[in-house]
Design an enzyme around this catalytic site. Structure first.
Site, PDB file in Angstrom:
ATOM      1  N   GLN A  93      -7.587  -0.219   3.685  1.00 23.76           N
ATOM      2  CA  GLN A  93      -8.456  -0.761   4.722  1.00 23.76           C
ATOM      3  C   GLN A  93      -9.820  -1.177   4.194  1.00 23.76           C
ATOM      4  O   GLN A  93     -10.533  -1.926   4.857  1.00 23.76           O
ATOM      5  CB  GLN A  93      -8.649   0.265   5.846  1.00 23.76           C
ATOM      6  CG  GLN A  93      -7.465   0.412   6.770  1.00 23.76           C
ATOM      7  CD  GLN A  93      -7.140  -0.857   7.518  1.00 23.76           C
ATOM      8  OE1 GLN A  93      -7.957  -1.770   7.636  1.00 23.76           O
ATOM      9  NE2 GLN A  93      -5.917  -0.943   8.035  1.00 23.76           N
ATOM     10  N   GLY A 148       0.796  -1.220   0.000  1.00 23.16           N
ATOM     11  CA  GLY A 148       0.000   0.000   0.000  1.00 23.16           C
ATOM     12  C   GLY A 148       0.826   1.266   0.000  1.00 23.16           C
ATOM     13  O   GLY A 148       0.468   2.254  -0.655  1.00 23.16           O
ATOM     14  N   ASN A 189      -8.409   3.746   8.753  1.00 19.92           N
ATOM     15  CA  ASN A 189      -7.863   2.562   9.406  1.00 19.92           C
ATOM     16  C   ASN A 189      -8.090   2.540  10.909  1.00 19.92           C
ATOM     17  O   ASN A 189      -8.083   1.476  11.522  1.00 19.92           O
ATOM     18  CB  ASN A 189      -6.354   2.453   9.127  1.00 19.92           C
ATOM     19  CG  ASN A 189      -5.625   3.752   9.390  1.00 19.92           C
ATOM     20  OD1 ASN A 189      -5.915   4.764   8.764  1.00 19.92           O
ATOM     21  ND2 ASN A 189      -4.677   3.727  10.295  1.00 19.92           N
ATOM     22  N   THR A 248      11.843  -7.412 -11.542  1.00 21.13           N
ATOM     23  CA  THR A 248      11.266  -8.741 -11.745  1.00 21.13           C
ATOM     24  C   THR A 248      10.093  -8.960 -10.803  1.00 21.13           C
ATOM     25  O   THR A 248      10.183  -8.691  -9.605  1.00 21.13           O
ATOM     26  CB  THR A 248      12.332  -9.827 -11.513  1.00 21.13           C
ATOM     27  OG1 THR A 248      13.412  -9.614 -12.426  1.00 21.13           O
ATOM     28  CG2 THR A 248      11.750 -11.215 -11.727  1.00 21.13           C
ATOM     29  N   HIS A 288      -1.638  -7.316   2.583  1.00 19.96           N
ATOM     30  CA  HIS A 288      -1.691  -7.875   3.936  1.00 19.96           C
ATOM     31  C   HIS A 288      -2.900  -7.405   4.728  1.00 19.96           C
ATOM     32  O   HIS A 288      -3.087  -7.810   5.881  1.00 19.96           O
ATOM     33  CB  HIS A 288      -0.395  -7.553   4.695  1.00 19.96           C
ATOM     34  CG  HIS A 288      -0.277  -6.136   5.159  1.00 19.96           C
ATOM     35  ND1 HIS A 288      -0.443  -5.787   6.477  1.00 19.96           N
ATOM     36  CD2 HIS A 288      -0.003  -5.006   4.499  1.00 19.96           C
ATOM     37  CE1 HIS A 288      -0.268  -4.479   6.607  1.00 19.96           C
ATOM     38  NE2 HIS A 288      -0.001  -3.988   5.418  1.00 19.96           N
ATOM     39  N   CYS A 319       0.714   7.237  26.161  1.00 13.03           N
ATOM     40  CA  CYS A 319       0.885   8.171  27.279  1.00 13.03           C
ATOM     41  C   CYS A 319       2.311   8.112  27.802  1.00 13.03           C
ATOM     42  O   CYS A 319       2.816   7.046  28.146  1.00 13.03           O
ATOM     43  CB  CYS A 319      -0.099   7.822  28.396  1.00 13.03           C
ATOM     44  SG  CYS A 319      -1.818   7.839  27.842  1.00 13.03           S
TER      45      CYS A 319
END
Length: 730
Positions: free
Chosen positions: A179, A71, A151, A237, A201, A323
């Site tokens: 997504q 992506g 996402n 390739t 993926h 945090c």
């Protein structure tokens, strides 16, 4: 038992059916698709078949599909390719404030190349206004890039309506569908876009493969030059193995999506509704209807997302905020949606997928509820009855001295405080020493210091020993001897059994005994995470005190412990250390600097400091600035713990180390050939590090001999003090 996987938006497992189709291209079909013989023909046909499968899913022609590495490359190619190809028409690009970094960072790069970028805001549901888009377009606009589905919160944008507006003005439209593909229908004819990115993926194909749809007639400037692979769009390739996997994954999506959408929505709604019933104050982020069916972004007010996730041993999910000791890193998406900080800091994303079951949803609800109940300050919950399986580092968001306030923040605060005016204060806030020294009489001065931090290792006894050694180090760095100590304890009694605290205190007690002192009391508070350290009182003769000021040009710089505890302790928390590395790490941090302090007193040195949270460069600069000098440091002479550079290169770097590097960079000169990774490890946030000693050249041999005599294993001569300011690394 493996944790329940609720992080499908981060990555999906490879569907076994996809893996089966790929196996022949590992074992048998290995030919180059560009070769004319039979082996090449077989792989070429496989690539063509996969291209057709992707095209059928997207509803486009096969020649409009380009295979990429994923992506991120697809987004880069689409945005940069259009930008350079249409530069003569204009330099304006429109995107949104909630895009993935693979779009945002490309746009920021293009800003440095003379392009003007408009970042459209979103509403409280994460949606871009069509009116805002239309108002942002100008005669110089050449591209609009807005994701189809977010996402983090799953909100689905009105891409078709926005693309029609752009098309009417002759403006290219790109959408990042990483997504969306596999979760909702994605058809280029319905969306009306010119460019569309796919990430394998995210739809049960392997990592490292993706696709870019390019509408016929659209011209892009090539990113990868070479031979004429991929219809002369992208040289290189073809990755046949993964292309085959992506094709099969797309085929399966096309076959199953109509049934999968309501199933995913039912699972997500079950999770949300039951948690909302139990916690009415819970906030669901994203549009209530225009949202991916699998995504639940839930905000637990008053709690920290990382703390929740550290307690969810049986559930794998993602945090929407991190945090830290001095600030909260809220995701750009939640910030753009104006989610209140109280909610944003407790935001967890749960994303379900193809292999999620209803039973897993119910099990997860029970564990999430147990954790949230336990973390509520007003709740009295049953804590674990045994500490045998407890890993202390899972109960904290930071590690050891890396949890110190950033040096930038600390320096600005301390600079505004009044300096002590008592003449008996020999060392106070006017220097960067880690201890205060108060003169009682001509022969005796008291040293006082306090230090505490969160767990750096999992074992409670080892944590107590390391924290004690770290606290005692401040006295040793002054050339002093400790007299006694007090415990400083923060303990989450609603999260951990008291037996854990007992082991922490025992570890500290044994380390204090090794130092020849007693721990005579202390103070405890109930806290959300474990913290421990000591307040130590020591003594030194006023004329034998060693401070961090006093280094002189020509002095040698000697370091008494290896560097890298920040990197290795971060790797330990992530389960990346082998037993040998773990043993060396613990031994290094728990070793007292007593022998080094005694050696300094035997020989006589000009200055010293211990290397802790601000790293080697940070603490060295404190010494040099206080002394009005500079230093040359030889990188090759620096001692490192095993595997530090390799782990840092793989991304295992604590946030404190990055803060240190940013802070010291203006005052440190590095050789051009020294990589940024190696520069960062020079700033690695240490816990219970060694002493950095400035000693006259004619006393160097004596100091090294004294260190040897006290069995100080590391005594590296790392550089020289010079007249110039700052540090030059060679």
């Amino acid at each position: 038992m493996d944790p329940i996987y609720f992080d499908y938006n981060a990555t999906t497992p490879i569907d076994p059916r996809v893996g089966e189709v790929m196996i022949p291209f590992i074992r048998k079909h290995y030919g180059n698709p560009s070769s004319s013989h039979a082996l090449g023909t077989a792989t070429r046909q496989a690539v063509d078949r996969a291209r057709k499968q992707v095209a059928q899913l997207l509803g486009c022609e096969i020649e409009e599909v380009i295979f990429t590495s994923g992506g991120s490359e697809s987004n880069n190619y689409a945005i940069k390719g259009i930008s350079w190809a249409r530069r003569d028409r204009g330099n304006h690009i429109v995107t949104s404030a909630i895009e993935h970094p693979a779009v945002i960072e490309v746009c920021r790069y293009l800003e440095t190349q003379g392009f003007e970028i408009t970042y459209l805001p979103v509403d409280e549901n994460g949606l871009v206004s069509v009116a805002d888009l239309e108002a942002a377009l100008t005669s110089r606009t050449i591209l609009v890039s807005i994701m189809l589905a977010n996402n983090e919160v799953g909100s689905v944008q009105p891409i078709a309506e926005m693309a029609a507006i752009a098309r009417a003005r002759g403006i290219a439209f790109h959408t990042d569908c990483a997504q969306a593909v596999g979760k909702i229908p994605v058809r280029v004819d319905e969306l009306g876009v010119d460019l569309l990115s796919v990430a394998g993926h995210k739809l049960y194909a392997p990592k490292g493969i993706g696709a870019l749809y390019v509408r016929s007639g659209i011209q892009l400037e090539k990113l990868v030059h070479g031979a004429d692979h991929e219809m002369n769009w992208r040289a290189g390739t073809e990755n046949v193995l993964e292309i085959v996997g992506l094709g099969e994954a797309c085929r399966l999506v096309a076959e199953d999506l109509d049934e999968e959408i309501p199933r995913l929505a039912k699972l997500r709604n079950r999770l949300e509704s039951r948690l909302l019933k139990r916690y009415p104050e819970l906030r669901v982020n994203g549009h209530p209807e225009k949202r991916l069916p699998n995504t639940a972004s839930l905000s637990f007010p008053g709690l920290e997302a990382n703390t929740i996730l550290s307690e969810l041993h049986g559930v794998a999910a993602s945090a929407g905020a991190a945090c830290h000791s001095d600030h909260v890193d809220v995701s750009a998406v939640l910030t753009a949606m104006n989610v209140p900080l109280e909610y944003a800091m407790g935001t967890v994303r749960f994303s379900v997928g193809r292999f999620t079951t209803e039973q897993e949803i119910d099990r997860a609800i029970l564990e999430i509820s147990d954790v949230v109940d336990r973390l509520q300050p007003s709740k009295v919950c049953e804590v674990p009855s045994t500490d045998e399986e407890i890993r202390l580092t899972r109960f904290t968001h930071g590690l050891g001295c890396a949890c110190k306030l950033r040096p930038q923040v600390l320096e600005s605060v301390v600079s505004r405080l009044a300096l002590p005016d008592d003449p008996k204060v020999l060392v106070g806030t006017d220097t960067s020493d880690d201890a205060a020294v108060y003169k009682l009489n001509d022969t005796t001065a008291l040293i006082a210091t306090v230090d505490f931090f969160t767990p750096i290792v999992d074992d409670p006894y080892e944590f107590g020993a390391i924290a004690a050694a770290n606290s005692l180090s401040d006295v040793y760095a002054m050339g002093g001897q400790p007299l006694f100590a007090l415990n400083v304890v923060g303990f989450p009694s609603n999260r951990l059994p008291v037996s854990v605290l007992e082991k922490i205190l025992l570890g500290a007690q044994d380390k204090a005994k090794e130092a020849g002192i007693c721990i005579v009391g202390g103070h405890t508070v109930d806290d959300t995470e474990p913290k421990f350290g000591l307040a130590v009182t020591g003594f030194v003769a006023p004329d034998r005190m060693v401070a961090n000021r006093g280094a002189r040009p020509g002095d040698a710089l000697v370091l008494t412990k290896p560097l890298g505890t920040g990197v290795l302790s971060t790797a330990l928390k992530q389960g990346l250390l082998n037993e040998t590395q773990k043993h060396v790490l613990v031994e290094t941090m728990s070793a007292l600097n007593k022998g080094a302090a005694e050696a300094m007193q035997d020989v006589g040195v000009h200055a010293a400091t211990d290397i802790t949270g601000f790293g080697l460069c940070g603490h060295a600069l404190e010494m040099l600035n206080a002394s009005g000098v500079g230093a040359e440091i030889q990188f090759d002479a620096l001692p490192f713990l095993p595997g530090v550079v390799e782990l840092a290169a793989s991304g295992v770097i604590p946030g404190g180390s990055k803060d240190n590097f940013e802070f010291t960079q203006p005052r440190v000169s590095y050789p051009e050939a020294l990589s940024e990774i190696r520069r960062i490890v020079l700033n690695d946030a240490q816990t219970s590090g060694g002493l950095l000693i400035a000693v006259a050249e004619d006393r160097l041999a004596g100091l090294l001999q004294a260190l040897d005599a006290r069995q100080v294993e590391t005594r590296a001569v790392i550089g020289t003090v010079v007249e110039d300011s700052g540090i030059e690394v060679r």
